[in-house]
Design a protein around this motif. Structure first.
Motif, PDB file in Angstrom:
ATOM      1  N   VAL A   1       0.844  -1.036   0.137  1.00 19.35           N
ATOM      2  CA  VAL A   1       0.099  -0.084  -0.085  1.00 19.35           C
ATOM      3  C   VAL A   1       1.025   1.121   0.094  1.00 19.35           C
ATOM      4  CG1 VAL A   1      -0.542   0.067   2.445  1.00 19.35           C
ATOM      5  CG2 VAL A   1      -2.368   0.780   1.119  1.00 19.35           C
ATOM      6  N   LEU A   2       2.034   1.271   0.769  1.00 21.96           N
ATOM      7  CA  LEU A   2       2.811   2.433   0.929  1.00 21.96           C
ATOM      8  C   LEU A   2       3.531   2.565  -0.702  1.00 21.96           C
ATOM      9  CD1 LEU A   2       3.930   4.244   3.283  1.00 21.96           C
ATOM     10  CD2 LEU A   2       5.881   3.066   2.995  1.00 21.96           C
ATOM     11  N   VAL A   3       3.890   1.416  -1.328  1.00 25.58           N
ATOM     12  CA  VAL A   3       4.458   1.669  -2.591  1.00 25.58           C
ATOM     13  C   VAL A   3       3.631   2.265  -3.580  1.00 25.58           C
ATOM     14  CG1 VAL A   3       5.478   0.535  -4.452  1.00 25.58           C
ATOM     15  CG2 VAL A   3       6.609   0.217  -2.346  1.00 25.58           C
ATOM     16  N   LEU A   4       2.378   1.719  -3.459  1.00 23.88           N
ATOM     17  CA  LEU A   4       1.396   2.226  -4.538  1.00 23.88           C
ATOM     18  C   LEU A   4       0.916   3.656  -4.362  1.00 23.88           C
ATOM     19  CD1 LEU A   4      -1.047  -1.107  -4.625  1.00 23.88           C
ATOM     20  CD2 LEU A   4       0.333  -0.248  -6.497  1.00 23.88           C
ATOM     21  N   PHE A   5       0.622   3.993  -3.096  1.00 24.42           N
ATOM     22  CA  PHE A   5      -0.027   5.433  -2.949  1.00 24.42           C
ATOM     23  C   PHE A   5       1.118   6.414  -2.683  1.00 24.42           C
ATOM     24  CE2 PHE A   5      -1.693   8.817  -0.528  1.00 24.42           C
ATOM     25  CZ  PHE A   5      -3.153   8.787  -0.868  1.00 24.42           C
ATOM     26  N   ASP A   6       2.144   6.178  -2.170  1.00 25.07           N
ATOM     27  CA  ASP A   6       3.217   7.161  -1.768  1.00 25.07           C
ATOM     28  C   ASP A   6       4.247   7.181  -2.936  1.00 25.07           C
ATOM     29  OD1 ASP A   6       1.936   8.369   0.518  1.00 25.07           O
ATOM     30  OD2 ASP A   6       2.980   6.904   2.019  1.00 25.07           O
ATOM     31  N   LEU A   7       4.552   6.027  -3.440  1.00 24.23           N
ATOM     32  CA  LEU A   7       5.732   6.340  -4.397  1.00 24.23           C
ATOM     33  C   LEU A   7       5.051   6.132  -6.034  1.00 24.23           C
ATOM     34  CD1 LEU A   7       8.402   3.847  -2.775  1.00 24.23           C
ATOM     35  CD2 LEU A   7       7.942   6.275  -2.405  1.00 24.23           C
ATOM     36  N   GLN A   8       4.175   5.416  -5.883  1.00 19.40           N
ATOM     37  CA  GLN A   8       3.822   5.287  -7.461  1.00 19.40           C
ATOM     38  C   GLN A   8       2.382   6.241  -7.817  1.00 19.40           C
ATOM     39  OE1 GLN A   8       2.904   1.060  -8.239  1.00 19.40           O
ATOM     40  NE2 GLN A   8       5.290   0.979  -8.557  1.00 19.40           N
ATOM     41  N   GLY A   9       2.049   6.881  -6.613  1.00 23.24           N
ATOM     42  CA  GLY A   9       1.021   7.898  -6.948  1.00 23.24           C
ATOM     43  C   GLY A   9      -0.394   7.444  -7.105  1.00 23.24           C
ATOM     44  N   TYR A  10      -0.905   6.179  -6.851  1.00 22.40           N
ATOM     45  CA  TYR A  10      -2.088   5.770  -7.099  1.00 22.40           C
ATOM     46  C   TYR A  10      -3.082   6.532  -6.061  1.00 22.40           C
ATOM     47  CZ  TYR A  10      -0.801   2.133 -10.381  1.00 22.40           C
ATOM     48  OH  TYR A  10      -0.233   1.416 -11.585  1.00 22.40           O
ATOM     49  N   THR A  11      -4.278   6.632  -6.422  1.00 25.17           N
ATOM     50  CA  THR A  11      -5.353   7.144  -5.372  1.00 25.17           C
ATOM     51  C   THR A  11      -5.553   6.008  -4.633  1.00 25.17           C
ATOM     52  OG1 THR A  11      -7.228   6.539  -6.921  1.00 25.17           O
ATOM     53  CG2 THR A  11      -6.150   8.582  -7.387  1.00 25.17           C
ATOM     54  N   TYR A  12      -6.518   6.435  -3.596  1.00 26.36           N
ATOM     55  CA  TYR A  12      -7.056   5.512  -2.674  1.00 26.36           C
ATOM     56  C   TYR A  12      -7.927   4.487  -3.444  1.00 26.36           C
ATOM     57  CZ  TYR A  12      -5.685   8.435   1.376  1.00 26.36           C
ATOM     58  OH  TYR A  12      -4.932   9.109   2.371  1.00 26.36           O
ATOM     59  N   GLU A  13      -8.583   4.862  -4.229  1.00 25.42           N
ATOM     60  CA  GLU A  13      -9.599   4.131  -4.969  1.00 25.42           C
ATOM     61  C   GLU A  13      -9.020   3.122  -5.938  1.00 25.42           C
ATOM     62  OE1 GLU A  13      -9.811   7.654  -4.916  1.00 25.42           O
ATOM     63  OE2 GLU A  13     -11.606   7.928  -4.110  1.00 25.42           O
ATOM     64  N   ASP A  14      -7.796   3.666  -6.507  1.00 27.31           N
ATOM     65  CA  ASP A  14      -7.075   2.849  -7.214  1.00 27.31           C
ATOM     66  C   ASP A  14      -6.333   1.524  -6.463  1.00 27.31           C
ATOM     67  OD1 ASP A  14      -7.235   4.294  -9.633  1.00 27.31           O
ATOM     68  OD2 ASP A  14      -5.620   5.365  -9.500  1.00 27.31           O
ATOM     69  N   CYS A  15      -5.842   2.026  -5.390  1.00 27.65           N
ATOM     70  CA  CYS A  15      -5.170   1.170  -4.564  1.00 27.65           C
ATOM     71  C   CYS A  15      -6.287   0.273  -4.032  1.00 27.65           C
ATOM     72  CB  CYS A  15      -4.458   1.865  -3.071  1.00 27.65           C
ATOM     73  SG  CYS A  15      -3.186   2.886  -3.481  1.00 27.65           S
ATOM     74  N   ALA A  16      -7.287   0.292  -3.743  1.00 27.89           N
ATOM     75  CA  ALA A  16      -8.393  -0.500  -3.096  1.00 27.89           C
ATOM     76  C   ALA A  16      -8.523  -1.449  -4.252  1.00 27.89           C
ATOM     77  CB  ALA A  16      -9.506   0.134  -2.735  1.00 27.89           C
ATOM     78  N   LEU A  17      -8.682  -1.085  -5.417  1.00 21.72           N
ATOM     79  CA  LEU A  17      -9.008  -1.923  -6.728  1.00 21.72           C
ATOM     80  C   LEU A  17      -7.900  -2.970  -7.072  1.00 21.72           C
ATOM     81  CD1 LEU A  17     -10.579   0.728  -9.330  1.00 21.72           C
ATOM     82  CD2 LEU A  17     -11.824  -1.250  -8.115  1.00 21.72           C
ATOM     83  N   ILE A  18      -6.689  -2.318  -6.930  1.00 24.19           N
ATOM     84  CA  ILE A  18      -5.440  -3.245  -7.104  1.00 24.19           C
ATOM     85  C   ILE A  18      -5.431  -4.082  -6.115  1.00 24.19           C
ATOM     86  CG2 ILE A  18      -3.048  -3.046  -7.302  1.00 24.19           C
ATOM     87  CD1 ILE A  18      -3.178  -0.308  -8.519  1.00 24.19           C
TER      88      ILE A  18
END
Length: 86
Positions: free
Chosen positions: A38-55
């Motif tokens: 979750v840290l890599v997706l959100f903070d490093l790769q810039g995905y939104t909360y919604e994107d992270c939830a889907l992924i």
């Protein structure tokens, strides 16, 4: 090239930058897979909360709480190497 000197770090600062990056990578490796993801997706790769939830196939509330816990865990691990960040 004019102005290049201003963008080039001194050898000492370049070494410090590399050491900080290495410390963050070591700290990330020490996190649980769930926290790291979750840290890599959100903070490093810039995905939104919604994107992270889907992924990650998680409810958004779980993503938010896991991200909060992941940041706290990362901070705790990095405090062991605080001399690099002061």
């Amino acid at each position: 090239l004019p102005g290049l000197e201003a963008r080039t770090l001194s050898p000492d600062l370049e070494l410090q930058k590399r050491e900080r990056i290495a410390a963050v990578h070591r700290a990330l490796a020490r996190l649980s897979a769930e926290h790291r993801a979750v840290l890599v997706l959100f903070d490093l790769q810039g995905y939104t909360y919604e994107d992270c939830a889907l992924i990650l196939k998680l409810p958004m509330g779980t993503v938010k709480s896991r991200l909060s816990r992941a940041r706290l865990a990362l901070k705790t691990v990095l405090e062991e190497e605080r001399e690099l960040f002061s």
